[in-house]
Design an enzyme around this catalytic site. Structure first.
Site, short mmCIF file in Angstrom:
data_model
loop_
_atom_site.label_atom_id
_atom_site.label_comp_id
_atom_site.label_asym_id
_atom_site.label_seq_id
_atom_site.Cartn_x
_atom_site.Cartn_y
_atom_site.Cartn_z
N CYS A 202 -37.45 -44.51 30.13
CA CYS A 202 -38.34 -43.70 29.88
C CYS A 202 -38.39 -43.40 28.37
O CYS A 202 -37.15 -42.85 27.90
CB CYS A 202 -37.84 -42.53 30.73
SG CYS A 202 -39.04 -41.01 30.48
N ASN B 257 -39.75 -46.90 35.84
CA ASN B 257 -40.45 -47.01 37.05
C ASN B 257 -39.63 -47.45 38.01
O ASN B 257 -38.49 -47.60 38.05
CB ASN B 257 -41.24 -48.58 36.96
CG ASN B 257 -42.16 -48.33 35.70
OD1 ASN B 257 -43.09 -47.81 35.90
ND2 ASN B 257 -41.64 -49.20 34.51
N ARG C 200 -45.14 -55.75 32.10
CA ARG C 200 -45.84 -55.06 30.82
C ARG C 200 -45.37 -53.73 30.82
O ARG C 200 -44.51 -53.52 29.94
CB ARG C 200 -47.57 -54.79 31.42
CG ARG C 200 -48.50 -54.40 30.16
CD ARG C 200 -48.32 -52.97 29.77
NE ARG C 200 -48.47 -51.92 30.76
CZ ARG C 200 -48.07 -50.68 30.72
NH1 ARG C 200 -47.75 -50.35 29.32
NH2 ARG C 200 -48.23 -49.86 31.69
N ASP C 201 -45.16 -52.76 31.75
CA ASP C 201 -44.91 -51.38 31.63
C ASP C 201 -43.28 -51.65 31.32
O ASP C 201 -42.69 -50.76 30.73
CB ASP C 201 -44.99 -50.57 32.78
CG ASP C 201 -44.74 -49.29 32.75
OD1 ASP C 201 -44.59 -48.56 31.60
OD2 ASP C 201 -44.79 -48.52 33.87
N HIS D 90 -48.67 -44.64 40.50
CA HIS D 90 -47.55 -45.42 39.86
C HIS D 90 -46.32 -44.12 39.47
O HIS D 90 -46.66 -43.07 38.84
CB HIS D 90 -48.14 -45.56 38.54
CG HIS D 90 -47.31 -46.10 37.31
ND1 HIS D 90 -47.39 -47.53 37.12
CD2 HIS D 90 -46.55 -45.56 36.60
CE1 HIS D 90 -46.33 -47.78 36.04
NE2 HIS D 90 -45.59 -46.46 35.81
N HIS E 261 -42.47 -42.90 38.67
CA HIS E 261 -41.23 -43.18 37.85
C HIS E 261 -39.90 -42.52 38.51
O HIS E 261 -40.14 -41.46 39.05
CB HIS E 261 -41.34 -42.57 36.57
CG HIS E 261 -42.01 -43.64 35.60
ND1 HIS E 261 -41.81 -43.33 33.96
CD2 HIS E 261 -42.79 -44.39 35.76
CE1 HIS E 261 -42.74 -44.28 33.64
NE2 HIS E 261 -43.41 -45.04 34.59
ZN ZN Z 1 -44.56 -46.87 34.41
#
Ligand code: ZN
Length: 313
Positions: free
Chosen positions: A240, A249, A16-17, A207, A209
């Site tokens: 990003c 991530n 997803r992300d 979460h 990055h």
């Molecule tokens: Zn993320």
């Protein structure tokens, strides 16, 4: 170091992300990636998001992907939604674990979903009622929790206030997103500490990055405070959106590689996750930032025959 958790629960967010921040890939590749990840031993997978296809065309096939995934009963799958319509679609597709997202910074929230943080929180209250009414659970994700690309610093009190409102409205757990990689270990310690004071019973996922190279250091700082739930993305999939070319991530296999050497179990087979990262790299057709994918585990051996090309230190 005795407060270290014995086990971490990692949520794989690459499908997803990660893919949301890559050029669109075929539906079949998404399904294959989720299926490969579900066999690595990872306990949670953020599979898709139900967002407007005009806003995020990468997720337009979310229902189709989810219908074709081979469900592993040992894995908890979740879907991210930005609003009530998305929550309805996620529930109708059969998801029971729903993530809702709100930015601690008003400017970021308006850019993201075209309304104020307060309005999103009102919507989240309605989403929680809807999901609970259908037997599901809701995690409230507070993004820009460590800083905002538009506003800069976001005060800890602001983040805790947003999180507290969502918990008061019935959210089952919280996640803090370091949306643009502005977290450092000092800031992790500060925010986790204040959150524990204000919301001692809230389940907390983090979460991070790796945009500025502090991703795993932030995880370590949180682990030392006893936090055991983290997101990570296979291969470091996903960039990003605010800094073209920068990494996004933290990479799942890098996190697993680090904590397993500390004696902390993730349930994940590192070799399987590295193989999945190779598959992710093939799918998006670019070199992913994971360094464990490049170098292999620390115990990987190099054949001794042949000549070294440089004097290594
Ligand atoms: Zn993320």
């Amino acid at each position: 170091m005795s407060d270290l958790p014995e086990r971490l629960s990692l949520r794989e967010v690459g499908p997803r992300d990660g893919l949301q921040n890559e050029d669109p890939v075929p539906t079949a590749d998404k399904i294959a990636l989720i299926d490969a990840l579900s066999l690595t031993g990872v306990s949670r997978i953020e599979a898709v998001s139900f967002v407007h296809p005009r806003a995020i065309p990468q997720m337009a096939d979310a229902a189709e992907v989810w219908a074709a995934v081979t469900r592993n009963p040992a894995v908890r799958y979740s879907a991210l939604v930005p609003n009530l319509t998305g929550a309805q679609r996620a529930l109708d597709s059969g998801f029971t674990e729903i993530e809702v997202v709100v930015s601690a910074s008003d400017t970021h929230n308006r850019k993201n979903v075209n309304r104020s943080t307060e309005e999103s929180l009102d919507d989240i209250a309605r989403i929680i009622d809807l999901v609970h009414g259908r037997g599901g659970s809701v995690q409230a994700i507070v993004s820009t929790a460590f800083g905002c690309p538009y506003e800069g610093e976001v005060p800890v009190e602001r983040v805790v206030a947003v999180a507290s409102r969502a918990m008061r409205d019935g959210a089952d757990s919280l996640s803090f997103g370091d949306t643009t990689g502005m977290a450092t270990p000092t800031r992790v310690t500060g925010l986790v500490g204040e959150t524990r004071m204000a919301l001692p019973d809230a389940g907390l996922n983090l979460h991070f990055h790796n945009t500025r190279g502090t991703g795993l250091a932030n995880v370590l700082a949180a682990i030392e405070l006893g936090v055991s739930d983290f997101d990570a993305s296979v291969g470091g999939l996903g960039g990003c959106p605010y800094a073209p070319g920068a990494s996004g991530n933290i990479a799942t296999e890098e996190l697993v590689h680090m904590v397993e050497d500390m004696g902390i179990d993730t349930g994940i087979r590192l070799d399987a996750m590295i193989a999945a990262a190779g598959e992710a790299e093939r799918i998006v057709g670019r070199t992913l930032p994971s360094q464990v994918l490049r170098a292999g585990p620390r115990t990987r051996r190099t054949p001794a025959e042949g000549t070294a090309t440089a004097t290594a230190t």
